[in-house]
Design an enzyme around this catalytic site. Sequence first.
Site, PDB file in Angstrom:
ATOM      1  CG  HIS A   1      -0.240   0.091   2.524  1.00 10.66           C
ATOM      2  ND1 HIS A   1       0.291   1.257   3.025  1.00 10.66           N
ATOM      3  CD2 HIS A   1       0.032  -0.867   3.429  1.00 10.66           C
ATOM      4  CE1 HIS A   1       0.852   1.025   4.188  1.00 10.66           C
ATOM      5  NE2 HIS A   1       0.716  -0.276   4.459  1.00 10.66           N
TER       6      HIS A   1
ATOM      7  CD  GLU B   1       2.182  -5.446   8.298  1.00  7.75           C
ATOM      8  OE1 GLU B   1       2.475  -6.674   8.300  1.00  7.75           O
ATOM      9  OE2 GLU B   1       2.811  -4.611   7.642  1.00  7.75           O
TER      10      GLU B   1
END
Length: 180
Positions: A7, A81
């Site tokens: 990202h 994550e």
Amino acid sequence: MIYFVRHGQTDYNLNKIYAGQQDIPLNENGIEQAKQTALELKDVDFDVCFCSPLIRAKQTCDEILKFHKTLIPIYDDRLKERYYGKLENQPVGLIKFNRWKVGEDDEQTKQFEIEEIMSVYNRVASFYDEILKKYTGKKILVVAHSGIGRIGWAYFNGFPNEKDFSSIKIQNAGVVKFVK
């Protein structure tokens, strides 16, 4: 072939704060980074797209998919994550051990309730095992996070020296190609 995209930048990245599984959006620079990556990937003929369900990955994925209008992202929790427990929302550097080396300081990992590296590895490996079987020979877009990229790199290339994942770096909105 798998195209892994980390990202774009968030304020947490910029200010070196643990985001982990917090739903942190991209900042202005991160949006621009995502747009640039989208341009770089606009001519890749993807067959399928997978994305972390966290907003920063979704925003990055959305920019890329502006050039791939027929793709619908498949959100997968295994791409979230690493969970940093009590360290989430805290400054990086608060702990004094290599958080990406297997077994470096298991005591602090337990104390701060951090997800163990091998637990992250196992969930990401199960994701890749599944999609590689199902989408053999396809071009796959995966949009997720730095830690997930590190684990993916190890899945496809073997564990880094001394199982120290900190040597694997993927820049914000960076693209890494994985081939099995």
